[in-house]
Design an enzyme around this catalytic site. Structure first.
Site, PDB file in Angstrom:
ATOM      1  N   ASN A 136       4.734 -74.523  12.634  1.00 56.32           N
ATOM      2  CA  ASN A 136       5.402 -73.547  11.767  1.00 56.32           C
ATOM      3  C   ASN A 136       6.571 -74.256  11.078  1.00 56.32           C
ATOM      4  OD1 ASN A 136       6.807 -71.413  10.653  1.00 56.32           O
ATOM      5  ND2 ASN A 136       7.550 -70.617  12.615  1.00 56.32           N
ATOM      6  N   LYS A 188       8.538 -73.093   8.822  1.00 54.59           N
ATOM      7  CA  LYS A 188       9.633 -72.191   8.413  1.00 54.59           C
ATOM      8  C   LYS A 188       9.998 -72.465   6.949  1.00 54.59           C
ATOM      9  CE  LYS A 188      11.050 -72.473  13.177  1.00 54.59           C
ATOM     10  NZ  LYS A 188      11.946 -71.974  14.181  1.00 54.59           N
ATOM     11  N   HIS A 206       7.160 -62.994  13.891  1.00 54.41           N
ATOM     12  CA  HIS A 206       8.038 -64.074  14.375  1.00 54.41           C
ATOM     13  C   HIS A 206       9.447 -63.521  14.626  1.00 54.41           C
ATOM     14  CE1 HIS A 206      10.267 -67.799  14.661  1.00 54.41           C
ATOM     15  NE2 HIS A 206       9.105 -68.414  14.836  1.00 54.41           N
ATOM     16  N   GLU A 213      12.268 -64.681  14.158  1.00 57.60           N
ATOM     17  CA  GLU A 213      13.244 -64.881  13.069  1.00 57.60           C
ATOM     18  C   GLU A 213      13.116 -63.758  12.037  1.00 57.60           C
ATOM     19  OE1 GLU A 213      12.278 -68.922  12.110  1.00 57.60           O
ATOM     20  OE2 GLU A 213      13.292 -69.615  13.925  1.00 57.60           O
ATOM     21  N   GLU A 264       6.735 -66.436  22.594  1.00 55.03           N
ATOM     22  CA  GLU A 264       7.872 -67.259  22.179  1.00 55.03           C
ATOM     23  C   GLU A 264       9.167 -66.614  22.651  1.00 55.03           C
ATOM     24  OE1 GLU A 264       6.833 -69.919  18.633  1.00 55.03           O
ATOM     25  OE2 GLU A 264       7.591 -68.061  17.816  1.00 55.03           O
ATOM     26  N   GLY A 311      14.215 -73.203  19.084  1.00 58.74           N
ATOM     27  CA  GLY A 311      15.208 -74.077  18.457  1.00 58.74           C
ATOM     28  C   GLY A 311      16.386 -74.448  19.336  1.00 58.74           C
ATOM     29  N   SER A 313      10.760 -74.746  21.351  1.00 58.02           N
ATOM     30  CA  SER A 313      11.273 -76.087  21.667  1.00 58.02           C
ATOM     31  C   SER A 313      10.240 -77.054  22.239  1.00 58.02           C
ATOM     32  CB  SER A 313      12.473 -75.979  22.615  1.00 58.02           C
ATOM     33  OG  SER A 313      13.530 -75.292  21.976  1.00 58.02           O
TER      34      SER A 313
END
Ligand code: PEP
Length: 249
Positions: A7, A9, A97, A99, A166, A172, A210
Site C-alpha cells: 500500500n 498511500k 483502512h 487512515e 491491521e 507506521g 510495520s
C-alpha cells in the site's frame, strides 16, 4: 497461497513504475516459490490506469487504495467509483483502512463501499483493527467482530473479501504484536467468521502493521496467516522483495 500486498498511500509518480517492474521481474525469476504467493501493489489513483495496462496479465497485480461509496457516476467531486476502477482493468481495492477511518469513514460508509465494490466484482482488502486504547482494555476481539458484522452480510460472495487485520497502534510505528497474541487472534477470528457466516469457507486474513524484512521471521510459522499488507516497506522494491525472500528462506 500467501498475499504480499503493498500500500503506497499518498506516494508515487509515473516513474515509480520501476519499483513494480523490479518486483514483477523478481517474481518471474523466483521459480522456486512464485506459485506460493501473489504480489499486489496499490499505487495512488493517479497511476492506476497506466499501471493497470502495463501489468495486465503480469505476475504482479495492481490494486486501488479506496473507492467511493456510490456506484458508477455522479456529482461527487474528487471521487472515484468502484465501477470506474473496474473499467480500467483493476481487480482489487482496499476498503476501510484506518487512515481513512481516522478521517471520518465510519462503518456505514464502509458498508456501502463494500457493497458497490462487490457489485462491480472487485476483490476487496477489508481492513480492520483495534487502536491502542482498545487493546489496553482487552477489547481487540470485540472491536474486530463489530467492524466485521456491521459491514459484511451473510449473502455476500465472501470469497471476494480478504480481511487485513491491521492494529492501528502498529501502523507506521515499528511495533508488531507478539506472535502468540497474533496467532490467537487469527485462530479466534477465523473460528468466529465460520460460525457467524455459517460457512466452511476458510476466510483469508492478512496481517498489516510495520512489516519489514527484519521482523518477517516472526510471522513465518503462522499457518493461519494468509499474507501481509505492507505500507512503508512497499515503496522500495528492495525492501518489498527482501520481505518475500526472507519469508521463503
Ligand atoms: C498500512 O498502512 O496498511 C501499513 C501496514 O503500513 P505500515 O506497513 O507502514 O505500518
Amino acid at each position: 497461497m500467501k498475499y504480499f500486498i503493498g500500500n503506497w498511500k499518498m506516494f508515487g509518480i509515473p516513474r515509480s513504475i520501476k519499483i513494480i517492474d523490479r518486483i514483477n521481474n523478481f517474481s518471474n525469476r523466483d521459480k522456486k516459490n512464485n506459485k506460493k504467493y501473489k504480489a499486489i501493489i496499490a499505487p495512488p489513483h493517479t497511476l492506476l490506469q497506466d499501471f493497470s495496462r502495463k501489468f495486465k496479465n503480469k505476475k504482479v497485480s495492481i490494486c486501488a487504495q479506496n473507492c467511493f461509496e456510490k456506484d458508477r457516476f455522479g456529482a461527487y467531486t474528487g471521487s472515484v467509483s468502484a465501477f470506474m476502477i473496474k473499467k480500467i482493468g483493476i481487480n482489487y481495492v482496499i476498503i476501510g483502512h484506518s487512515e481513512n477511518r481516522a478521517y471520518g469513514e465510519n462503518d456505514s460508509i464502509i458498508k456501502e463501499k463494500i457493497f458497490t465494490a462487490l457489485k462491480n466484482n472487485l476483490n476487496i482488502i477489508f481492513c480492520i483493527g483495534e487502536d491502542k486504547n482498545q487493546k489496553r482494555k482487552k477489547l481487540t476481539l470485540k472491536v474486530l467482530k463489530k467492524q466485521i458484522t456491521k459491514v459484511l452480510k451473510r449473502n455476500y460472495n465472501l470469497k471476494k473479501i480478504i480481511i487485513a487485520y491491521e492494529p492501528v497502534w502498529s501502523i507506521g510505528t515499528g511495533k508488531i504484536p507478539k506472535p502468540a497474541e497474533l496467532q490467537k487472534i487469527l485462530i479466534l477470528l477465523k473460528k468466529f467468521l465460520k460460525s457467524h457466516f455459517k460457512t466452511r469457507y476458510n476466510f483469508k486474513i492478512l496481517y498489516g502493521g510495520s512489516v519489514d524484512s527484519k521482523n518477517i521471521d516472526n510471522f513465518k510459522l503462522m499457518k493461519e496467516l494468509d499474507g501481509f499488507l505492507i505500507g512503508g516497506a512497499s515503496k522500495s522494491s528492495k525492501k518489498f522483495i527482501d520481505i518475500i525472500k526472507k519469508f521463503y528462506k
